[in-house]
Design a protein around this motif. Structure first.
Motif, mmCIF file in Angstrom:
data_model
loop_
_atom_site.group_PDB
_atom_site.id
_atom_site.type_symbol
_atom_site.label_atom_id
_atom_site.label_comp_id
_atom_site.label_asym_id
_atom_site.label_seq_id
_atom_site.Cartn_x
_atom_site.Cartn_y
_atom_site.Cartn_z
ATOM 1 N N LYS A 157 0.852 -1.195 0.000
ATOM 2 C CA LYS A 157 0.000 0.000 0.000
ATOM 3 C C LYS A 157 0.889 1.247 0.000
ATOM 4 O O LYS A 157 2.066 1.163 0.339
ATOM 5 C CB LYS A 157 -0.897 -0.001 1.241
ATOM 6 C CG LYS A 157 -1.822 -1.204 1.299
ATOM 7 C CD LYS A 157 -2.506 -1.283 2.646
ATOM 8 C CE LYS A 157 -3.123 -2.663 2.854
ATOM 9 N NZ LYS A 157 -3.579 -2.843 4.241
ATOM 10 N N THR A 158 0.311 2.381 -0.357
ATOM 11 C CA THR A 158 1.088 3.619 -0.372
ATOM 12 C C THR A 158 0.740 4.479 0.835
ATOM 13 O O THR A 158 -0.404 4.935 0.966
ATOM 14 C CB THR A 158 0.794 4.434 -1.654
ATOM 15 O OG1 THR A 158 1.005 3.582 -2.778
ATOM 16 C CG2 THR A 158 1.697 5.656 -1.736
ATOM 17 N N PRO A 159 1.705 4.717 1.737
ATOM 18 C CA PRO A 159 1.429 5.577 2.886
ATOM 19 C C PRO A 159 1.360 7.046 2.462
ATOM 20 O O PRO A 159 2.259 7.536 1.788
ATOM 21 C CB PRO A 159 2.636 5.334 3.799
ATOM 22 C CG PRO A 159 3.741 4.901 2.880
ATOM 23 C CD PRO A 159 3.078 4.191 1.725
ATOM 24 N N LEU A 160 0.268 7.717 2.820
ATOM 25 C CA LEU A 160 0.109 9.129 2.443
ATOM 26 C C LEU A 160 0.394 10.045 3.622
ATOM 27 O O LEU A 160 0.984 11.107 3.463
ATOM 28 C CB LEU A 160 -1.317 9.388 1.929
ATOM 29 C CG LEU A 160 -1.810 8.479 0.799
ATOM 30 C CD1 LEU A 160 -3.243 8.856 0.422
ATOM 31 C CD2 LEU A 160 -0.897 8.576 -0.423
ATOM 32 N N LEU A 161 -0.065 9.636 4.810
ATOM 33 C CA LEU A 161 0.145 10.434 6.029
ATOM 34 C C LEU A 161 0.263 9.474 7.205
ATOM 35 O O LEU A 161 -0.550 8.566 7.339
ATOM 36 C CB LEU A 161 -1.061 11.366 6.263
ATOM 37 C CG LEU A 161 -1.033 12.174 7.561
ATOM 38 C CD1 LEU A 161 0.083 13.213 7.534
ATOM 39 C CD2 LEU A 161 -2.382 12.868 7.787
ATOM 40 N N GLY A 162 1.279 9.677 8.023
ATOM 41 C CA GLY A 162 1.444 8.828 9.199
ATOM 42 C C GLY A 162 1.683 9.667 10.437
ATOM 43 O O GLY A 162 2.286 10.741 10.358
ATOM 44 N N ILE A 163 1.194 9.167 11.557
ATOM 45 C CA ILE A 163 1.513 9.807 12.840
ATOM 46 C C ILE A 163 2.218 8.783 13.723
ATOM 47 O O ILE A 163 1.763 7.644 13.864
ATOM 48 C CB ILE A 163 0.264 10.390 13.539
ATOM 49 C CG1 ILE A 163 0.669 11.070 14.862
ATOM 50 C CG2 ILE A 163 -0.797 9.314 13.779
ATOM 51 C CD1 ILE A 163 -0.453 11.860 15.520
ATOM 52 N N ASP A 164 3.324 9.208 14.265
ATOM 53 C CA ASP A 164 4.115 8.381 15.168
ATOM 54 C C ASP A 164 3.457 8.412 16.547
ATOM 55 O O ASP A 164 3.290 9.483 17.130
ATOM 56 C CB ASP A 164 5.530 8.991 15.234
ATOM 57 C CG ASP A 164 6.524 8.131 15.995
ATOM 58 O OD1 ASP A 164 6.101 7.212 16.730
ATOM 59 O OD2 ASP A 164 7.739 8.404 15.852
ATOM 60 N N VAL A 165 3.035 7.250 17.045
ATOM 61 C CA VAL A 165 2.430 7.226 18.379
ATOM 62 C C VAL A 165 3.297 6.471 19.395
ATOM 63 O O VAL A 165 2.803 6.021 20.437
ATOM 64 C CB VAL A 165 0.967 6.713 18.371
ATOM 65 C CG1 VAL A 165 0.081 7.658 17.576
ATOM 66 C CG2 VAL A 165 0.847 5.301 17.823
ATOM 67 N N TRP A 166 4.590 6.317 19.086
ATOM 68 C CA TRP A 166 5.519 5.854 20.122
ATOM 69 C C TRP A 166 5.557 6.933 21.212
ATOM 70 O O TRP A 166 5.466 8.137 20.910
ATOM 71 C CB TRP A 166 6.934 5.707 19.550
ATOM 72 C CG TRP A 166 7.168 4.504 18.695
ATOM 73 C CD1 TRP A 166 6.472 4.135 17.583
ATOM 74 C CD2 TRP A 166 8.210 3.524 18.862
ATOM 75 N NE1 TRP A 166 7.005 2.977 17.060
ATOM 76 C CE2 TRP A 166 8.069 2.587 17.820
ATOM 77 C CE3 TRP A 166 9.245 3.361 19.792
ATOM 78 C CZ2 TRP A 166 8.921 1.483 17.678
ATOM 79 C CZ3 TRP A 166 10.087 2.271 19.650
ATOM 80 C CH2 TRP A 166 9.924 1.348 18.611
ATOM 81 N N GLU A 167 5.748 6.547 22.444
ATOM 82 C CA GLU A 167 5.785 7.563 23.506
ATOM 83 C C GLU A 167 6.887 8.593 23.279
ATOM 84 O O GLU A 167 6.755 9.753 23.663
ATOM 85 C CB GLU A 167 5.953 6.889 24.876
ATOM 86 C CG GLU A 167 4.651 6.237 25.340
ATOM 87 C CD GLU A 167 4.726 5.689 26.758
ATOM 88 O OE1 GLU A 167 5.847 5.532 27.279
ATOM 89 O OE2 GLU A 167 3.659 5.404 27.324
ATOM 90 N N HIS A 168 8.003 8.179 22.646
ATOM 91 C CA HIS A 168 9.085 9.145 22.422
ATOM 92 C C HIS A 168 8.637 10.320 21.549
ATOM 93 O O HIS A 168 9.285 11.352 21.519
ATOM 94 C CB HIS A 168 10.352 8.469 21.859
ATOM 95 C CG HIS A 168 10.245 7.947 20.455
ATOM 96 N ND1 HIS A 168 10.700 6.694 20.082
ATOM 97 C CD2 HIS A 168 9.760 8.489 19.309
ATOM 98 C CE1 HIS A 168 10.491 6.517 18.780
ATOM 99 N NE2 HIS A 168 9.931 7.586 18.290
ATOM 100 N N ALA A 169 7.527 10.147 20.833
ATOM 101 C CA ALA A 169 7.047 11.201 19.931
ATOM 102 C C ALA A 169 6.285 12.302 20.658
ATOM 103 O O ALA A 169 6.112 13.394 20.127
ATOM 104 C CB ALA A 169 6.152 10.588 18.854
#
Ligand code: MN
Length: 201
Positions: A157-169
């Motif tokens: 699939k093609t990623p268009l928008l991602g949000i990092d939800v690791w706590e370090h973020a």
């Protein structure tokens, strides 16, 4: 050296108050940088030196088992963060969703609000570390989440928008309240970049 840490397209403090300067410095200079170094170490001396990161991640099963997990986690980390930085912009430059992309979102989710709700739910519902994504899946826009540093590109699939939800973020600024970080994220999305990715998908 095959992969390099990309410069941020804005200053470390440009995303404040949504993402604080200290978080950006650590996240880019320590976390992302570490993913780059570990990926380079893993593929050194193999046939895969020089392979574009996206190609490498779509062929994880072709890698020797001894480096597969390292590349999945760290190569994935490098790819995810490169996409992440590019798709944000300074809070002073807040953008609306371009018309063409907005129409596609309305077609596939019902409304922009429904899309945002689905994306926020995926981001807050991802248990532990991971990401939430807007993807193009064969021409259809979808929302999904991935664990750790996995990316929808693993499944073609093609990623268009991602949000990092690791706590370090987000932890320095938001502590345990991931939902507030996710809601604030909309203030810094570079929709022009997202729309451009959607066109090329
Ligand atoms: Mn991260």
């Amino acid at each position: 050296m095959t992969y390099t840490l990309p410069d941020l397209p804005y200053a470390y403090d440009a995303l404040e108050p949504v993402i604080d300067e200290e978080t950006m410095k650590l996240h880019h200079g320590k976390h992302h940088s570490g993913y780059v170094d570990k990926t380079n170490d893993a593929i050194k001396g193999t046939d895969h030196e020089g392979t574009p990161i996206e190609d490498l991640l779509q062929k994880l099963e072709d890698l020797p088992e001894s480096i597969r997990t390292t590349v999945r986690n760290n190569g994935g980390g490098h790819y995810n963060h490169s996409l992440f930085w590019e798709a944000m912009l300074p809070t002073s430059q807040k953008q609306e969703i371009p018309e063409e992309l907005k129409t596609r979102i309305e077609e596939d989710f019902g409304s922009v609000e429904d899309f945002k709700k689905a994306f926020e739910d995926a981001a807050t519902g991802q248990f532990g570390s991971g990401w939430a994504w807007l993807v193009d899946n064969n021409g259809k826009l979808e929302v999904e989440s991935t664990a750790n540093q996995d990316n929808p590109v693993f499944q073609g699939k093609t990623p268009l928008l991602g949000i990092d939800v690791w706590e370090h973020a987000y932890y320095l600024n938001y502590q345990n309240v991931r939902a507030d970080y996710v809601k604030a994220f909309w203030e810094v999305v570079n929709w022009d970049v997202v729309a451009e990715r959607a066109k090329k998908a």
